[in-house]
Design an enzyme around this catalytic site. Structure first.
Site, mmCIF file in Angstrom:
data_model
loop_
_atom_site.group_PDB
_atom_site.id
_atom_site.type_symbol
_atom_site.label_atom_id
_atom_site.label_comp_id
_atom_site.label_asym_id
_atom_site.label_seq_id
_atom_site.Cartn_x
_atom_site.Cartn_y
_atom_site.Cartn_z
ATOM 1 N N CYS A 30 0.906 -1.125 -0.010
ATOM 2 C CA CYS A 30 0.037 -0.066 -0.046
ATOM 3 C C CYS A 30 0.896 1.308 -0.086
ATOM 4 O O CYS A 30 1.662 1.406 0.869
ATOM 5 C CB CYS A 30 -0.903 -0.062 1.093
ATOM 6 S SG CYS A 30 -1.574 1.525 1.762
ATOM 7 N N CYS A 33 0.152 3.863 3.002
ATOM 8 C CA CYS A 33 0.578 3.401 4.080
ATOM 9 C C CYS A 33 1.943 3.569 4.056
ATOM 10 O O CYS A 33 2.550 3.872 5.293
ATOM 11 C CB CYS A 33 0.296 1.738 4.118
ATOM 12 S SG CYS A 33 -1.540 1.261 3.948
#
Length: 104
Positions: A30, A33
Site C-alpha cells: 500500500c 501506508c
C-alpha cells in the site's frame, strides 16, 4: 520504535493495555501506508510512555482487520480500555494523529 501487532498478541498488547493504543492497519503493498510509516514511527518515539503505537499488517492478520471493519488502508484506530474510541482513514498529518491519541 512502534510495536508489531498480530493476532497472537493483539489482546495482550492492545485490548488489555492501560494506555491509549494507536493501531496502524496497513499492508506492505500500500503506497499511502508507506507514506504514513515514518509518521507512525516518529509518534511511537515521541509518545513512548504516554501511549502505545504500533502497526498491524492486514494481509497477515485478516481476522483482526475484519473484526474492526477495516475496509480501507491505511486506517489508524485508537483503542482505550479494550475498545476502539477513534478512527482515521487515509493519509493524515502528524498533528491530526497525535491530537486523536492525546484525546483518548
Amino acid at each position: 520504535m512502534e510495536k508489531k501487532f498480530t493476532t497472537a498478541n493483539f489482546d495482550a498488547e492492545v485490548l488489555q493495555s492501560d494506555k491509549a493504543v494507536l493501531v496502524d492497519f496497513y499492508a506492505d503493498w500500500c503506497g499511502p501506508c508507506k507514506m504514513m510509516a515514518p509518521l507512525v514511527e516518529k509518534l511511537a518515539a515521541e509518545l513512548d510512555g504516554v501511549a502505545v503505537v504500533g502497526k498491524l499488517n492486514v494481509d497477515e492478520n485478516e481476522d483482526i482487520a475484519m473484526k474492526y471493519g477495516v475496509m480501507t488502508i491505511p486506517t489508524l484506530m485508537v483503542f482505550k480500555g479494550g475498545q476502539p474510541v477513534n478512527k482515521l482513514i487515509g493519509v493524515q498529518s502528524k498533528d491530526v494523529v497525535e491530537k486523536m491519541i492525546r484525546e483518548a
